[in-house]
Design an enzyme around this catalytic site. Structure first.
Site, PDB file in Angstrom:
ATOM      1  N   ASP A 108       0.866  -1.155   0.000  1.00 13.47           N
ATOM      2  CA  ASP A 108       0.000   0.000   0.000  1.00 13.47           C
ATOM      3  C   ASP A 108       0.917   1.222   0.000  1.00 13.47           C
ATOM      4  O   ASP A 108       2.111   1.119   0.275  1.00 13.47           O
ATOM      5  CB  ASP A 108      -0.840  -0.064   1.288  1.00 13.47           C
ATOM      6  CG  ASP A 108      -1.665   1.169   1.474  1.00 13.47           C
ATOM      7  OD1 ASP A 108      -2.266   1.616   0.497  1.00 13.47           O
ATOM      8  OD2 ASP A 108      -1.703   1.686   2.609  1.00 13.47           O
ATOM      9  N   ASP A 160      -1.574  -0.499   5.911  1.00 18.82           N
ATOM     10  CA  ASP A 160      -1.845  -0.006   7.262  1.00 18.82           C
ATOM     11  C   ASP A 160      -3.313   0.240   7.521  1.00 18.82           C
ATOM     12  O   ASP A 160      -3.718   0.357   8.660  1.00 18.82           O
ATOM     13  CB  ASP A 160      -1.084   1.292   7.500  1.00 18.82           C
ATOM     14  CG  ASP A 160      -1.695   2.439   6.756  1.00 18.82           C
ATOM     15  OD1 ASP A 160      -2.025   2.231   5.562  1.00 18.82           O
ATOM     16  OD2 ASP A 160      -1.869   3.514   7.324  1.00 18.82           O
ATOM     17  N   ASP A 201      -6.685  -2.111   3.292  1.00 25.08           N
ATOM     18  CA  ASP A 201      -5.699  -3.106   2.909  1.00 25.08           C
ATOM     19  C   ASP A 201      -6.012  -4.484   3.485  1.00 25.08           C
ATOM     20  O   ASP A 201      -5.317  -5.447   3.204  1.00 25.08           O
ATOM     21  CB  ASP A 201      -4.305  -2.688   3.404  1.00 25.08           C
ATOM     22  CG  ASP A 201      -3.945  -1.312   2.918  1.00 25.08           C
ATOM     23  OD1 ASP A 201      -4.144  -1.052   1.729  1.00 25.08           O
ATOM     24  OD2 ASP A 201      -3.484  -0.488   3.730  1.00 25.08           O
TER      25      ASP A 201
END
Lengths: 275, 1258
Positions: free
Chosen positions: B446, B902, B906
């Protein structure tokens, strides 16, 4: 006082030294050959004396006498399990003999010693004659000391043994306690493999080369029905036990091949190093 | 209090007014999908919500769930059956369950306890682990469910209510900075026009705030009291996972209004920049879109563990095979020979038939029943299965669990993985993936919060053609540094051959190194206080030094653009310790501009509806003056316009248009006299972009009053238009005024990377890992970050996959598919053609294109292309898509994937990947909870994978292989012995020896190996990242290795057994003539086994600490101690092992001689194997180990060979910082070559040279 005794000790030790009489061990560097004589004796059906014509080498006492059975599965699971350690040690006890199947009771009374192993006790006997004189065979201390003292009871006597319809092997003297029945104790240390030797006794006299020994035997034990073989073995021992070349050969072979491999690798490393 | 409330009021006006300007470019959502309204009431769109009447939702048909959520796997009732089922899905566990069941019917050769106890132990531990993990999930849920929110009860009274007690229809009030408890329909906000700002980072990873806007009709509901009589009915779509759609209408005061996604506030997003909102719960609990988007966390198993199952199958087949042999052998013996063995008292076949039935019933030995040989053989088979069960290492699972827990503990305790800032360290949440860390081939990352800290920093700017803030990129710096070291010898050789080059070559380099040092000095010299969002060091501009600049007007205008052209507001409620203000704006970029302009002396201090007030530093008077600018118009930023302008008039009545925007857009609109700095600025732009900085160009124009007036009428007219053409008219109007701009310069802001991210990515790339960036953010941002992390670079061939406008507008799936397919195919063709060239490929794809590209028939082509590109960046992807990409990549390539992120967006990807890693530094905990590990920072991934991953992989594979070896070596001796006992099932060893084998005598060394083994030290791991490739290539756990170890086990067992048999039989083993009985043979053979397997592990171990020594030699010693103690027990307990060491074997020299011989012989094959391998076919770790050994002695790390090996061991990479430096060096060299050539030409053409060469002597 103490000082005096210590001084005495020192003096004594010193005198042992000066008199060159310190306790010592003398390694004998000449190889000590183990001599072994193996004779099959069950070829003829009739029990008859046979002769060991010549003792091939000088045999130093003690000479161990073994009987050797072949194709005899003393390590069969059914056979091995068929005993009662409890009964052997403590004697008369109705309980704890279920493991002895199928030789546990006869005529509704427990058998002592029960179980297949005891029931099939080896019962050939041997007498040795050299120069017309009987060689004394010492049949004591042929079993493990711990067995005699801790596993076979001093107050347990054979009872109701070999009284059934099926007679297996030898009978036991009901007046001798189990702890003194060394033949039984030896027999009940079951062998690991189907060919095995068991200690019969010791001849405590040296046998000279070319001595002729005549063996009188009672061929009682049935090995014919299953094609087993019976042999008589006379053997001396060394610190490594009986005559067995395998260990020595293996050591020599492995040692020499290790050296060879080491040399080869060293050469390879020197001739064509990596990188 | 009063002041605060008045300020609140003021803020309210400002924000609402500010955005009423901008309203023109907001998509008209209500008219957008007229078709959607017709769907209401159809299947899939049947939901009815009675607002403010939650009690109506307690009964059917409008009964909807409470807002309670649960993410646990089990509940109290389902735990036992489900967890047990999970356990017995493991083959080995199932086998041992069967064995335990058989033992209940006394079919097993061992006692019941010895079979059931280990099983209970193994299963118990695993289930306990499951339970603890689920308990943690439960606590997490509890925490979320027990948050409170102000809820309307009656008569306009709001009270705190637990989230879990919320019902559909409840009216709630959410305050600034709070999360929405469920999906809400926005009714009104603290702003008059009912807008509110929402941060959706947790949902989709986008960092900029989203504007949500309530319906006009519900605007009046902006006080608590208003809700006493509020009633409305919402008809809308059924719960679904789609984050970006919402269809429905609301009936309010007898009117029906359509609803759109812009009225829907989603759970897990956060209210920002807005004091409060009122909303009504539409979807609750498991109906919310956020929860619908989440998938259940699957239980993951590592590759090695899965392969281990196959090994178990192999061993199981071996087991079945030897069991079959045993049972057939037993059958043969039973039918042919055994009846003749009178000493067994087996009833003769014929006799049994003759005897009456009672006798045959009495006959109870089921294993040897000559009348039922087949049944006996069957029973023997079962018994053999259990007897040879030692081939299947039951304790392997326990040991692995123990080892993994210890490994996890060591990873968690690693001080290098501890972050001082957040005081957090790595937390491995599940321990069953440790070794998988060593096999990762793909990292899907990410962006926001993972690579970046979601913080913008003002880094560089170029004003009036001059670049400030350090003009040397770090890549240049590194390249020139390395060239100096690298090319010195090369230079030297040139010197001797060609004197001409000498004159300029050192000069050339000295310039670059000088400027680098110079740049460095300038960067580091003025180390002022750290200002958040402002990382700019250039004393030509800071400390008001810009007044000495040459183009003072341009510089001033530049700063004015920065200070005026934005939508931010200053935060006033700061305590006034300093005169510095802090700001809040729609995007963090704007905040960084405002902070920067404040630092330069243009402090934006107030904003009213039509006025902006700056505190400017006046160069002429050298004083700060407060100037007011009238805000005439604001042309808002949108992704299609890519620019934003304000039209302001200053105190003198001069009208300026101040514009900022993407460089291409601004450059297109420059006046002829405004291009003075275009060339210089373009150069700076590209160097900024290469460093991964986000750039914006600043420009302005002065507008004559008359021109403005005429334009303003057009603009106002356009704004007043209602209908579909409004947008177009506004666009045209702004085009009219945003032209003839004068370029001032560009600014470069850094989307601040987290500490150590580029270095980490570099190392990971060197270790041969591929890194994909999946972000919900804009394409530009994603590409910037791609550059900043060195995932992209200038000389990289980039493919941009996106839907063309036509295809998008048609909305025809078929067209779109064709469009994408065509793009993919053309790109792939290029990849194939240019594969051999140096330049790598980068792929950038956006969410919409991805949606097409991931469809069934296109996905293979897409993945083929993507896998062939050095780096892949996916932007604007939804959480579902992230998960989908992860799954497809996993399936298509079959490689181990690691997903790191985080946010809640995700979670899908983290769960889908083979290893999911959550970043624990930021707030939301969803990613951490979903992850298998949590890291405080991305950079720890380097050490986690390259060191711990590598180690754990090595450890676990060595451990499993050794386990297989030792169990085969042991188990087979049991089988060989069967051959000598007529397959009767007799066991050579005492029951207790066997139980001790896996529990005590061989378990500690293998655990020590699994926990502490290091092939090379951690420093070396990091210095030779290519070592990591052993994991992905699976060299330590390949089938050849597995088979090799099984064969080694077979050889060892044969050596051990045969040597013992031949040496100990039939002659006497002691001087006193005693022969070895079954118990002596067993104890001796067993001793050999213990020695062999423990020495074998000593040969495997390459890292000996005292723990290894203690465990290995201690285990051997323990065997003797055990034998001694066991033998000393009364014969009731010890049985045939009574006094076996003391009287039986210990005093026989033969016993010790055999041990030595057997250990040497059985280890010889392996020993020769490793000698040959190390000398002639060494692997990477061997060489490095040797080098480490050498250099430890001489301590010359910087030795040439060391460096060379190190360089070689780096995998040639195409991404990462090093790769960029390499590419730069290449281009430097080319330039150098050209320069040399040109100088040579000029020299040879010069008359002096000619005169020398054409000397009369020649």
């Amino acid at each position: 006082m103490h000082y005096a005794s210590i001084v005495m000790l020192i003096v004594e030790a010193f005198s042992l030294f000066t008199q060159q009489s310190l306790p010592a061990c003398k390694p004998v560097l000449t190889p000590e050959w183990v001599v072994e004589i193996v004779e099959r004796y069950d070829i003829g059906c009739v029990p008859e004396p046979f002769r060991i014509d010549k003792v091939p080498k000088y045999m130093k006492a003690p000479i161990y006498i073994y009987y050797q059975l072949e194709n005899y599965y003393q390590n069969h699971r059914r056979y091995v399990k068929s005993r009662s350690d409890k009964q052997l040690l403590h004697g008369q006890n109705e309980h704890g003999i279920s493991s002895c199947q199928p030789v546990e009771v006869n005529n509704d009374r427990p058998i002592i010693p029960c179980g297949l192993i005891a029931w099939s006790l080896f019962n050939d006997t041997f007498t040795f004659i050299r120069n017309r004189a009987e060689l004394k065979v010492n049949r004591k201390n042929i079993a493990w000391k711990s067995d005699r003292e801790h596993k076979f009871g001093k107050n347990v006597y054979p009872f109701n043994f070999q009284n059934g319809t099926l007679i297996g092997g030898g009978k036991l003297n009901p007046t001798i306690p189990l702890s003194d029945q060394e033949d039984l104790i030896v027999w009940m240390r079951t062998s690991a493999l189907p060919s095995f030797r068991k200690l019969y006794g010791r001849i405590e006299k040296d046998l000279d080369v070319d001595d002729v020994v005549v063996v009188h035997l009672m061929n009682n034990y049935n090995t014919y029905s299953f094609g087993g073989k019976k042999k008589l073995v006379l053997s001396t021992t060394s610190w490594l036990g009986g005559k067995n070349d395998f260990l020595g050969l293996a050591y020599v072979f492995i040692g020499s091949s290790s050296v060879t491999i080491a040399v080869v690798f060293t050469l390879l490393h020197l001739l064509s190093p990596r990188h | 209090m009063a002041a605060a409330s008045s300020r609140k009021r003021k803020g309210k006006i400002r924000w609402s007014k500010l955005y009423s300007f901008a309203a023109c470019f907001r998509p008209l959502t209500s008219e957008e999908r007229p078709a959607a309204r017709e769907l209401i009431g159809q299947p899939g769109f049947s939901r009815v919500v009675f607002c403010n009447e939650p009690h109506l939702h307690k009964r059917k048909p409008y009964k909807y769930p409470y807002n309670y959520i649960s993410t646990t796997k089990y509940n109290v009732l389902t735990f036992l059956p489900r967890a047990l089922f999970e356990q017995f899905r493991r083959v080995a566990n199932f086998y041992f369950l069967l064995a335990a069941i058989f033992s209940l019917f006394s079919l097993a050769p061992f006692s019941r306890a010895s079979l059931i106890a280990p099983l209970v132990f193994v299963v118990g531990i695993s289930m306990l682990k499951e339970a603890v993990e689920d308990w943690h999930r439960f606590l997490q849920d509890l925490d979320v469910n027990n948050r409170t929110v102000k809820t309307h009860i009656s008569n306009g009274v709001f009270v705190d209510k637990l989230w879990k007690e919320l019902r559909v229809g409840d009216v709630v009030k959410v305050n600034k900075g709070e999360y929405f408890p469920s999906d809400l329909l926005l009714l009104s906000s603290s702003y008059e026009d009912g807008v509110c700002y929402v941060e959706t980072m947790n949902l989709d990873g986008e960092t900029n705030l989203k504007i949500k806007r309530c319906l006009e009709a519900s605007l009046c509901l902006n006080e608590d009291e208003e809700f006493s009589k509020f009633k409305a009915t919402v008809h809308c779509e059924d719960p679904n996972p789609n984050l970006y759609t919402f269809v429905g209408n609301i009936e309010f005061e007898k009117e029906s209004y359509p609803l759109s996604p812009s009225q829907l506030l989603l759970r897990d997003s956060k209210l920002r920049n807005t004091d409060y909102i009122y909303g009504v719960v539409i979807f609750s609990g498991h109906d919310t879109k956020a929860v619908r988007n989440s998938t259940r966390s699957p239980s993951k198993r590592s590759r090695i563990e899965r392969k281990m199952d196959h090994i178990i199958y192999i061993l199981f087949s071996m087991l079945v095979l030897v069991s079959l042999v045993s049972s057939f052998g037993s059958l043969l013996y039973l039918r042919q020979d055994m009846v003749d063995w009178w000493y067994l008292q087996l009833p003769d076949d014929n006799k049994v038939n003759d005897l009456d039935d009672s006798n045959s019933e009495k006959y109870d030995d089921r294993f040897f029943n000559p009348s039922k040989p087949v049944q006996s053989a069957g029973l023997q088979f079962i018994r053999a299965l259990i007897l040879y069960g030692y081939l299947i290492p039951i304790s392997l699972y326990v040991s692995i669990e123990v080892v993994k827990v210890l490994q996890t503990m060591l990873i968690n305790k690693d001080i290098e993985l501890y972050d001082d800032v957040t005081c957090k360290s790595v937390q491995a949440r599940t321990s069953n993936l440790n070794e998988e860390l060593g096999q990762v081939e793909m990292i899907l990352s990410d962006k926001t919060g993972t690579l970046t800290c979601n913080q913008m920093e003002f880094r560089k700017c170029s004003i009036a053609g001059l670049s400030y803030g350090g003009d040397i990129t770090e890549v240049d710096l590194a390249a020139s540094m390395r060239m100096n070291t690298d090319f010195e010898p090369f230079e030297f050789s040139i010197d001797e051959t060609d004197g001409a080059t000498r004159s300029f070559e050192p000069f050339e380099f000295s310039v670059s190194s000088f400027s680098a040092q110079n740049g460095n000095a300038r960067l580091t010299k003025t180390e002022g206080p750290v200002i958040k969002g402002f990382n700019f060091r250039d004393d030509r501009l800071t400390n008001k030094n810009w007044i000495h600049g040459s183009n003072l007007f341009d510089i001033t205008m530049f700063f004015r653009v920065m200070a005026l052209c934005h939508t931010g507001i200053p935060l006033e409620d700061d305590n006034h310790k300093t005169d510095k203000l802090s700001y809040e704006a729609e995007s963090p970029e704007e905040v960084s501009f405002l902070i920067a302009s404040q630092e330069f002396g243009f402090q934006f201090c107030r904003r009213t509806q039509s006025l902006m007030v700056l505190k400017e530093f006046d160069p002429s008077s050298m004083k700060e003056v407060e100037r007011e600018y009238k805000l005439l118009n604001l042309l808002e930023f949108s992704s299609s316009r890519k620019r934003m302008s304000v039209i302001v008039s200053n105190e003198d009545g001069q009208i300026f248009l101040l514009c900022k925007g993407a460089d291409s857009i601004i450059f297109d609109r420059l006046a002829d006299n405004g291009k003075a700095y275009e060339q210089a600025t373009t150069m700076h732009l590209s160097s900024y972009a290469e460093d991964g900085l986000r750039t914006l160009a600043f420009a302005f124009r002065t507008i004559e009053a008359a021109e403005y007036e005429s334009w303003n009428t057009i603009f106002t007219q356009a704004k007043a238009t209602i209908g579909p053409e409004r947008e177009e008219l506004l666009e045209q109007a702004s085009e009219m005024i945003e032209k003839d701009l004068i370029l001032l310069g560009v600014v470069a802001v850094e989307d601040k990377l987290q500490k150590g991210v580029p270095e980490c990515i570099d190392k990971l790339a060197q270790a041969g890992l591929k890194i994909w960036l999946l972000t919900g953010d804009k394409r530009e941002t994603a590409i910037n970050i791609g550059f900043a992390c060195s995932l992209l670079r200038q000389d990289m061939k980039q493919f941009h996959l996106s839907l063309s406008r036509d295809a998008e507008s048609n909305n025809q799936v078929k067209d779109m598919k064709e469009d994408i397919l065509q793009q993919i195919e053309s790109s792939y063709k290029m990849v194939c053609e240019e594969r051999n060239k140096e330049a790598p490929f980068g792929l950038v794809i956006d969410g919409k294109a991805l949606e097409i590209a991931l469809r069934g028939d296109v996905k293979d082509e897409f993945l083929q292309l993507a896998v062939n590109c050095a780096s892949v960046i996916c932007c604007r992807v939804s959480p579902k898509q992230k998960a989908l990409i992860t799954r497809l990549v996993k399936q298509y390539t079959g490689k181990t994937t690691l997903a790191i992120g985080d946010g809640a967006n995700d979670v899908g990807m983290i769960q889908e990947a083979d290893i999911g890693v959550g970043i624990s530094g930021m707030e939301g905990m969803q990613a951490v909870m979903a992850g298998d590990l949590s890291l405080p920072q991305f950079r720890f991934l380097e050490r986690l994978l390259i060191v711990h991953g590598h180690w754990c992989y090595q450890r676990i594979s060595k451990m499993v292989l050794y386990f297989v070896y030792k169990n085969v070596a042991f188990g087979l001796t049991l089988f060989y012995y069967e051959l000598y006992t007529s397959f009767s099932g007799e066991v050579l060893y005492d029951d207790w020896y066997m139980t001790m084998f896996n529990v005590m005598l061989t378990s500690l060394p293998v655990i020590a190996l699994g926990v502490l083994e290091q092939d090379v030290s951690s420093d070396i791991c990091l210095q030779f990242p290519a070592l990591y490739q052993q994991g992905p290539r699976n060299v330590h756990f390949s089938w050849s290795r597995i088979i090799g170890w099984i064969l080694n086990g077979v050889v060892s067992s044969l050596v051990i057994f045969l040597a013992n048999i031949y040496i100990l039989s039939p002659t006497a083993m002691r001087e006193n003539g005693f022969v070895a009985d079954i118990d002596s043979l067993g104890a001796i053979t067993y001793t050999c086994i213990i020695w062999t397997v423990n020495c074998q592990i000593a040969l495997i171990t390459s890292h000996f600490t005292w723990i290894q020594h203690l465990s290995i030699w201690g285990s051997i010693l323990l065997w003797y101690i055990f034998l001694l103690v066991y033998g000393a027990l009364p014969p009731n307990f010890s049985g045939n092992a009574f006094q076996v060491l003391v009287e039986g074997i210990g005093s026989a020299p033969l016993y010790w001689m055999i041990t030595v011989l057997v250990v040497v012989v059985s280890l010889l094959p392996y020993f020769i194997h490793i000698v040959i391998q190390r000398s002639y076919f060494p692997m990477d770790d061997h060489i490095i180990q040797e080098m480490e050994q050498c250099y430890k002695k001489y301590d010359v790390r910087d030795n040439e060979m060391w460096v060379r090996e190190q360089r070689n061991s780096q995998r040639s990479t195409r991404i990462g910082f090093s790769a960029r430096v390499d590419a730069k060096i290449l281009s430097f060299n080319q330039q150098l070559q050209q320069k040399k050539l040109s100088i040579y030409r000029s020299v040879t053409n010069s008359p002096i040279y000619r005169s020398i060469t054409t000397s009369p002597f020649s």
